[in-house]
Design an enzyme around this catalytic site. Structure first.
Site, PDB file in Angstrom:
ATOM      1  N   CYS A 333       0.832  -1.198   0.000  1.00 11.17           N
ATOM      2  CA  CYS A 333       0.000   0.000   0.000  1.00 11.17           C
ATOM      3  C   CYS A 333       0.873   1.258   0.000  1.00 11.17           C
ATOM      4  O   CYS A 333       1.545   1.535  -0.986  1.00 11.17           O
ATOM      5  CB  CYS A 333      -0.989  -0.030   1.165  1.00 11.17           C
ATOM      6  SG  CYS A 333      -2.366   1.140   0.973  1.00 11.17           S
ATOM      7  N   HIS A 434      -3.793  -5.455   1.186  1.00  7.61           N
ATOM      8  CA  HIS A 434      -3.599  -5.806   2.591  1.00  7.61           C
ATOM      9  C   HIS A 434      -4.087  -7.237   2.805  1.00  7.61           C
ATOM     10  O   HIS A 434      -5.037  -7.681   2.167  1.00  7.61           O
ATOM     11  CB  HIS A 434      -4.393  -4.865   3.499  1.00  7.61           C
ATOM     12  CG  HIS A 434      -3.908  -3.446   3.461  1.00  7.61           C
ATOM     13  ND1 HIS A 434      -2.739  -3.040   4.046  1.00  7.61           N
ATOM     14  CD2 HIS A 434      -4.467  -2.333   2.904  1.00  7.61           C
ATOM     15  CE1 HIS A 434      -2.575  -1.739   3.859  1.00  7.61           C
ATOM     16  NE2 HIS A 434      -3.604  -1.284   3.171  1.00  7.61           N
TER      17      HIS A 434
END
Length: 487
Positions: A333, A434
């Site tokens: 991310c 994630h």
């Protein structure tokens, strides 16, 4: 409805989230239709609901423990700190922009109404609600505008279980002092106490429990011993505040480092790695002897450009030297964005508008912009498949290299897209996913990529592991806590 229960605390990180999860699992096993609720959460460790909306990780964990589908009504207000005095406000699952503490408090009546409406909707669908408080429930200067602790317990007409942490010391003062700071109506709502994180012989605390009951006229529901035989996702980064000690590492076993960014988010991504026997996972904030690590991970960030400046000053040259010596680096991310050529923020999404040059380790360029991407995503990496979630602002464009993953669906809608980037030599990679390590085939693929072929991996994915841990949590809780009295 049955009587609602509010788990409030004598301070931050005393175990409210875990105790709330334990009560949810106990009630679920009693066939009650129960849901968690926290009016306002402050955490950078968030997750995504099946509708593609964002909420605090703690209430997702509690929903899983209750065996119900997470919904943003369980956490209608989420504050995600982007700095010392500013947070992104997520309302009913959608980002509303950044606010200072003062501007947020100016609109507190609006957020109170939103929280109450969310609670009312939840109450229509469940027979009992387990509420969680925030920080200390006895902050006298904040109490008039507090929408999380006793005000919400009163609105829900909930019995309050006050939680104290004996490990940090002063547990008698924690409890008696908290009660002394409360007005009579709030004090009367407290039905008893849970003493959390006890080490040693519990019988030695018997006199202490009797003293508390005599002094306060309220029941000690039990003393929870410290546990290490199971693991529940934590809400805050308190568990990684103590940077790992390099001297304690075994040089004969493989080591993986996670860079402890100042604004680290979603650190639970790495719980799947920490459960692997023989693998040493640690968080580092200084580039000491990076050559010892099999791989280095740059995690998510709630303030990517600020963390990018920080990592360039501390790790910029050492990471490039590590790469040149054949090291492997993965960005997740915000960490993926940091590895690129630049991060551009023309709208001032994170702070002031501007562009920050990246580490230049991946051929990608990132532009931060609204709206926020919040999806549950099914993905494939060659023949390995998994499910994770995406929470990020803007988009990242590849200028060369190759995509890392294929995205098969987002929020249940089939698609044929890609995610991430991998360098031509396969040593540097990044992804927005994630939960990337939660599936053993994906983990095995990454281990092969970084030179850990043949490493013994769990034969169960994290979802199965979590369910076992919730069962162990409930067993541990009911062994030491008088759940009947709480109910």
């Amino acid at each position: 409805m049955k009587k609602n229960i509010a788990v409030l605390g004598t301070g931050s990180d005393v175990g409210k989230s875990i105790i709330g999860a334990a009560i949810c699992r106990c009630l679920s096993d009693r066939k009650e239709k129960v849901a968690p609720f926290k009016a306002q959460n402050m955490s950078n460790n968030s997750g995504i609901t099946p509708e593609g909306l964002e909420m605090g990780r703690a209430q997702i964990v509690q929903a899983e423990a209750a065996r119900v589908v997470p919904h943003v009504d369980m956490n209608p207000i989420l504050l995600k700190p982007t700095g010392e005095k500013q947070s992104q406000v997520v309302l009913n699952g959608l980002a509303q922009g950044n606010h200072t503490a003062m501007s947020y408090h100016t609109d507190k009546s609006f957020y109170w109404d939103e929280a109450c409406r969310a609670f009312d909707r939840l109450s229509e669908r469940y027979e009992r609600i387990v509420l969680e408080g925030a920080g200390s429930c006895a902050e006298v200067n904040l109490m008039p505008n507090d929408i999380v602790n006793f005000a919400m317990a009163e609105y829900a007409d909930a019995h309050v279980v006050l939680t104290a942490d004996i490990h940090r010391g002063g547990v008698f003062a924690q409890i008696v002092g908290t009660l002394a700071c409360l007005p009579d109506a709030f004090r009367d709502r407290v039905k008893g106490f849970i003493i959390n994180r006890f080490r040693g012989d519990i019988d030695l605390f018997r006199d202490g429990a009797e003293w508390l009951e005599k002094q306060t006229g309220k029941k000690v529901f039990g003393v929870l011993p410290w546990y290490s035989h199971f693991r529940i996702d934590a809400e805050d980064s308190v568990e990684i505040e103590n940077i790992s000690n390099l001297k304690a590492l075994d040089p004969k076993s493989p080591q993986i480092a996670v860079v402890r960014l100042p604004h680290i988010s979603n650190f639970t991504d790495f719980h799947a790695l920490s459960r692997i026997e023989g693998l040493q996972l640690l968080f580092i904030d200084q580039p000491r002897d990076l050559s010892r690590f099999q791989a280095i991970i740059i995690p998510g960030s709630k303030n990517t450009r600020a963390d990018l400046e920080w990592i360039k000053k501390r790790f910029g040259s050492p990471l490039k030297e590590y790469r040149d010596r054949g090291g492997h680096i993965l960005g997740v991310c915000g960490g993926y964005q940091i590895l690129g050529q630049f991060v551009d923020d023309p709208q001032g999404v994170e702070a002031s508008p501007g562009r920050t040059m990246g580490l230049g380790l991946l051929p990608v360029e990132t532009v931060l912009k609204d709206p926020k991407t919040t999806t549950i995503s099914d993905f494939e990496w060659d023949k390995a498949s998994g499910k994770g979630y995406e929470i990020h602002m803007g988009f990242t464009r590849l200028t060369s290299g190759s995509p890392l993953l294929k995205i098969k669906s987002r929020n249940g809608v089939l698609c044929d897209e890609t995610d991430g980037c991998v360098s031509d030599d396969g040593r540097i990679a990044g992804t927005y996913i994630h939960g990337f390590f939660d599936f053993s085939p994906v983990l095995a693929k990454w281990f092969s990529m970084i030179g850990l072929e043949g490493f013994s991996l769990p034969n169960q994915d994290m979802a199965v592991e979590k369910e076992k841990n919730y069962a162990l949590l409930k067993e541990h809780f009911e062994k030491h806590i008088d759940i009947g009295s709480i109910l």
